[in-house]
Design a protein around this motif. Structure first.
Motif, PDB file in Angstrom:
ATOM      1  N   SER A  36       0.829  -1.212   0.000  1.00 20.03           N
ATOM      2  CA  SER A  36       0.000   0.000   0.000  1.00 20.03           C
ATOM      3  C   SER A  36       0.857   1.253   0.000  1.00 20.03           C
ATOM      4  O   SER A  36       0.609   2.202  -0.748  1.00 20.03           O
ATOM      5  N   VAL A  37       1.881   1.274   0.852  1.00 21.77           N
ATOM      6  CA  VAL A  37       2.732   2.458   0.970  1.00 21.77           C
ATOM      7  C   VAL A  37       3.414   2.778  -0.356  1.00 21.77           C
ATOM      8  O   VAL A  37       3.407   3.919  -0.827  1.00 21.77           O
ATOM      9  N   ASN A  38       3.987   1.756  -0.983  1.00 20.26           N
ATOM     10  CA  ASN A  38       4.698   1.988  -2.237  1.00 20.26           C
ATOM     11  C   ASN A  38       3.752   2.321  -3.383  1.00 20.26           C
ATOM     12  O   ASN A  38       4.091   3.120  -4.264  1.00 20.26           O
ATOM     13  N   PHE A  39       2.553   1.737  -3.368  1.00 16.09           N
ATOM     14  CA  PHE A  39       1.561   2.092  -4.383  1.00 16.09           C
ATOM     15  C   PHE A  39       1.232   3.577  -4.308  1.00 16.09           C
ATOM     16  O   PHE A  39       1.236   4.297  -5.329  1.00 16.09           O
ATOM     17  N   HIS A  40       0.955   4.066  -3.106  1.00 16.55           N
ATOM     18  CA  HIS A  40       0.556   5.473  -2.965  1.00 16.55           C
ATOM     19  C   HIS A  40       1.722   6.426  -3.225  1.00 16.55           C
ATOM     20  O   HIS A  40       1.523   7.516  -3.774  1.00 16.55           O
ATOM     21  N   LEU A  41       2.933   6.024  -2.868  1.00 13.79           N
ATOM     22  CA  LEU A  41       4.087   6.868  -3.179  1.00 13.79           C
ATOM     23  C   LEU A  41       4.335   6.923  -4.689  1.00 13.79           C
ATOM     24  O   LEU A  41       4.755   7.963  -5.216  1.00 13.79           O
ATOM     25  N   SER A  42       4.044   5.821  -5.396  1.00 13.79           N
ATOM     26  CA  SER A  42       4.296   5.789  -6.841  1.00 13.79           C
ATOM     27  C   SER A  42       3.417   6.793  -7.580  1.00 13.79           C
ATOM     28  O   SER A  42       3.907   7.565  -8.413  1.00 13.79           O
ATOM     29  N   TRP A  43       2.113   6.786  -7.300  1.00 14.04           N
ATOM     30  CA  TRP A  43       1.240   7.717  -8.021  1.00 14.04           C
ATOM     31  C   TRP A  43       1.422   9.146  -7.523  1.00 14.04           C
ATOM     32  O   TRP A  43       1.302  10.109  -8.297  1.00 14.04           O
ATOM     33  N   LEU A  44       1.737   9.310  -6.231  1.00 13.04           N
ATOM     34  CA  LEU A  44       1.914  10.655  -5.690  1.00 13.04           C
ATOM     35  C   LEU A  44       3.134  11.337  -6.307  1.00 13.04           C
ATOM     36  O   LEU A  44       3.103  12.541  -6.599  1.00 13.04           O
ATOM     37  N   GLY A  45       4.211  10.570  -6.538  1.00 10.33           N
ATOM     38  CA  GLY A  45       5.381  11.143  -7.182  1.00 10.33           C
ATOM     39  C   GLY A  45       5.072  11.626  -8.591  1.00 10.33           C
ATOM     40  O   GLY A  45       5.512  12.704  -9.016  1.00 10.33           O
ATOM     41  N   PHE A  46       4.319  10.828  -9.330  1.00 11.07           N
ATOM     42  CA  PHE A  46       3.925  11.213 -10.688  1.00 11.07           C
ATOM     43  C   PHE A  46       2.963  12.399 -10.647  1.00 11.07           C
ATOM     44  O   PHE A  46       3.049  13.316 -11.481  1.00 11.07           O
ATOM     45  N   PHE A  47       2.073  12.429  -9.677  1.00 11.34           N
ATOM     46  CA  PHE A  47       1.086  13.505  -9.528  1.00 11.34           C
ATOM     47  C   PHE A  47       1.770  14.853  -9.321  1.00 11.34           C
ATOM     48  O   PHE A  47       1.463  15.836 -10.001  1.00 11.34           O
ATOM     49  N   VAL A  48       2.710  14.928  -8.357  1.00 13.14           N
ATOM     50  CA  VAL A  48       3.332  16.225  -8.047  1.00 13.14           C
ATOM     51  C   VAL A  48       4.246  16.676  -9.182  1.00 13.14           C
ATOM     52  O   VAL A  48       4.512  17.878  -9.314  1.00 13.14           O
ATOM     53  N   ALA A  49       4.725  15.731 -10.003  1.00 13.89           N
ATOM     54  CA  ALA A  49       5.537  16.131 -11.153  1.00 13.89           C
ATOM     55  C   ALA A  49       4.756  17.073 -12.067  1.00 13.89           C
ATOM     56  O   ALA A  49       5.317  18.020 -12.632  1.00 13.89           O
ATOM     57  N   PHE A  50       3.452  16.836 -12.190  1.00 13.56           N
ATOM     58  CA  PHE A  50       2.618  17.685 -13.047  1.00 13.56           C
ATOM     59  C   PHE A  50       2.501  19.108 -12.512  1.00 13.56           C
ATOM     60  O   PHE A  50       2.229  20.039 -13.279  1.00 13.56           O
ATOM     61  N   LEU A  51       2.676  19.286 -11.198  1.00 13.18           N
ATOM     62  CA  LEU A  51       2.549  20.616 -10.613  1.00 13.18           C
ATOM     63  C   LEU A  51       3.564  21.594 -11.197  1.00 13.18           C
ATOM     64  O   LEU A  51       3.357  22.807 -11.152  1.00 13.18           O
ATOM     65  N   SER A  52       4.654  21.060 -11.733  1.00 19.89           N
ATOM     66  CA  SER A  52       5.612  21.921 -12.419  1.00 19.89           C
ATOM     67  C   SER A  52       5.590  21.685 -13.923  1.00 19.89           C
ATOM     68  O   SER A  52       5.598  22.631 -14.706  1.00 19.89           O
ATOM     69  N   TRP A  53       5.531  20.414 -14.328  1.00 25.72           N
ATOM     70  CA  TRP A  53       5.598  20.054 -15.754  1.00 25.72           C
ATOM     71  C   TRP A  53       4.482  20.726 -16.555  1.00 25.72           C
ATOM     72  O   TRP A  53       4.700  21.215 -17.671  1.00 25.72           O
ATOM     73  N   PHE A  54       3.270  20.800 -15.993  1.00 26.86           N
ATOM     74  CA  PHE A  54       2.125  21.395 -16.695  1.00 26.86           C
ATOM     75  C   PHE A  54       1.746  22.770 -16.149  1.00 26.86           C
ATOM     76  O   PHE A  54       0.711  23.306 -16.512  1.00 26.86           O
ATOM     77  N   ALA A  55       2.590  23.344 -15.302  1.00 29.10           N
ATOM     78  CA  ALA A  55       2.211  24.604 -14.656  1.00 29.10           C
ATOM     79  C   ALA A  55       2.158  25.773 -15.629  1.00 29.10           C
ATOM     80  O   ALA A  55       1.433  26.751 -15.404  1.00 29.10           O
ATOM     81  N   PHE A  56       2.915  25.702 -16.711  1.00 30.97           N
ATOM     82  CA  PHE A  56       2.902  26.799 -17.690  1.00 30.97           C
ATOM     83  C   PHE A  56       1.633  26.809 -18.533  1.00 30.97           C
ATOM     84  O   PHE A  56       1.154  27.877 -18.934  1.00 30.97           O
ATOM     85  N   ALA A  57       1.102  25.617 -18.826  1.00 33.26           N
ATOM     86  CA  ALA A  57       0.007  25.509 -19.804  1.00 33.26           C
ATOM     87  C   ALA A  57      -1.186  26.424 -19.524  1.00 33.26           C
ATOM     88  O   ALA A  57      -1.693  27.067 -20.452  1.00 33.26           O
ATOM     89  N   PRO A  58      -1.689  26.516 -18.274  1.00 35.00           N
ATOM     90  CA  PRO A  58      -2.862  27.368 -18.071  1.00 35.00           C
ATOM     91  C   PRO A  58      -2.554  28.866 -18.089  1.00 35.00           C
ATOM     92  O   PRO A  58      -3.464  29.684 -18.246  1.00 35.00           O
TER      93      PRO A  58
END
Length: 492
Positions: A36-58
């Motif tokens: 469970s711990v590693n599952f949630h860390l895996s998607w959370l790492g990918f999730f926060v990457a978007f906070l910068s990767w897609f931050a310019f688009a809007p």
């Protein structure tokens, strides 16, 4: 491989296959076990990457474009540049995962991506914007680590759903980023900051702290492999094969490799539930050599999910990067500005919370009855449907001087559903293709980004009429998905 008995260890929160120590259930609502711990860390790492990767688009269609005095062509160029680094990093990330494990690669990418994210506000020209967005693109490589991590921890009967949930929840970060960055920018403006300062301050407030926090959590709380250290992964499989041959059909058993997840007196019941017939059952990530890389690249099966992902995830990336700008161009008025365009565009990314997991779930469901060929044809059907919807959307825009926003949104929701579900099915298929290395995931992920570049270039060089970019993209998707039907897949 000869057929072996696959027992299952039933714990309070998880069902574990002792033959490979992978979890055969999805313990989403517990943090009392490493799965469970590693599952949630895996998607959370990918999730926060978007906070910068897609931050310019809007913010690019209006405030950044005006502040840096960009042309529409330069805006399009910056969208393409942001995907170029991700293409390179995703291909490299696969071999890095095979050598160092997904946990360390995930944390490393988040830390590396935080540096250019903190420097985003230093961009004052188009060239500066290109450089910043290129290096922020490093964060897109977290997808490979995310999918390799869940593949290492979850067994073949649920790996499709696990990969799709992690990918879908992570991808939802794209939609979340649209809302957060626009809301934060508007808040800073209302507090008295100028547009020149507000968009720069938004980057310092949101992406960097989240990236570094999740990177630290990944290193502190995550584990490399169900066996513990990444270097122990071979020992776990060797031990599992020995136990699988020795275990009777049903008996009480205490497994030392699992005890560390709970009390020392955990009683577990082992029952023979399915035959191990797939290479995936005992696959272990091996460091990539030139010989292995050539073998993987030369294998047609490698390119089935890779080409499909080019058309589906590539399309999604291009839509995420360009949709706000398209809406702003089509409907700009005193009542329709950057904020409304961004909020509507966020729907496409947010739907990943539901659509991508559904794709993985149906992939696993079909696998039980039709095996790997079932996943293949489900993937192709969804890819072709996405292409047809994109063609329809493009023709509707081009043939209506004032296209209805409602109809356009309906088209986009339908396209998002099949596109993102196809992404989920894709990474339920990937583990069956070259299961002993993450180079496969890197190639598929990289091709997804290459598709993003291709489709972004279409939007870049077809600014008017706006619908043309959609129907050209749709034709490409239909042709490629029909072409890959000739590639054969294993039965299991």
């Amino acid at each position: 491989m000869a057929s072996l008995i696959s027992p299952r260890i039933n714990l309070k929160d998880v069902v574990v296959n002792p033959a490979n120590l992978k979890c055969s259930s999805l313990p989403l609502f517990s943090l009392r076990n490493q799965y469970s711990v590693n599952f949630h860390l895996s998607w959370l790492g990918f999730f926060v990457a978007f906070l910068s990767w897609f931050a310019f688009a809007p913010l690019v269609p209006d405030v950044i474009k005006q502040d840096l005095q960009l042309t529409s062509a330069q805006v399009g160029n910056s969208n393409v540049v942001s995907l170029c680094a991700t293409l390179l990093v995703r291909v490299i990330a696969g071999p890095l995962v095979d050598r160092f494990g997904p946990r360390k690669v995930m944390a490393g990418l988040l830390i590396c991506g935080a540096i250019p994210s903190g420097l985003a506000g230093t961009a004052h020209t188009a060239s500066g914007l290109y450089i910043v967005r290129f290096f922020i693109g490093i964060l897109g490589g977290t997808f490979v680590a995310c999918q390799a991590w869940t593949t290492a921890f979850f067994d073949k009967n649920v790996v499709g759903t696990a990969n799709a949930l992690a990918g879908g929840w992570g991808n939802a970060g794209g939609g979340f980023t649209f809302i957060v960055m626009i809301a934060l920018y508007n808040s800073l403006i209302s507090d008295g900051l100028t547009p020149h300062v507000a968009w720069r301050a938004a980057f310092a407030i949101v992406p960097v702290p989240f990236l570094l926090t999740v990177a630290a959590a990944t290193l502190v709380f995550g584990t490399d492999h169900p066996a513990g250290r990444w270097s122990d992964r071979h020992k776990a499989i060797a031990h599992g094969i020995k136990d699988a041959d020795a275990l009777p059909a049903s008996h009480e058993h205490k497994d030392d490799a699992i005890k560390k997840e709970g009390s020392s007196d955990i009683q577990v019941t082992v029952s023979a539930v399915q035959a191990l017939e797939s290479e995936l059952d005992f696959a272990v990530n091996e460091p990539v050599t030139w010989a292995l890389a050539v073998k993987v690249i030369a294998r047609p099966l490698t390119w089935l999910p890779a080409l499909a992902y080019l058309t589906t995830f590539g399309y999604e990336l291009a839509i995420d990067a360009n949709l706000a700008n398209v809406l702003f161009t089509l409907y700009k008025s005193p009542t329709f500005g950057q904020t409304k365009a961004g909020y509507i565009a966020s729907i496409f990314g947010f739907l990943n919370v539901l659509t991508r997991p559904l794709g993985g779930y149906f992939g696993d469901l079909i696998y039980e009855r039709f095996g790997v060929p079932g996943k293949k044809y489900l993937l192709i059907i969804l890819g072709v449907t996405q292409g047809l919807l994109s063609i329809g959307l493009g023709l509707y825009i081009d043939n209506n001087q004032h296209p209805s926003l409602t109809i356009l949104i309906v088209f986009l929701i339908l396209a998002a559903f099949v596109c993102e579900a196809a992404n989920g099915v894709n990474f339920s298929l990937v583990p069956h293709c070259n299961p002993s290395n993450s180079l496969q995931s890197g190639i598929v992920g990289g091709m997804g980004n290459f598709g993003g570049i291709v489709f972004a270039m279409i939007f870049r060089f077809q600014p008017a009429p706006l619908g043309k970019a959609f129907w050209i993209s749709g034709i490409i998707a239909v042709v490629i998905n029909l072409f890959i039907t000739v590639i054969r897949v294993p039965r299991v």
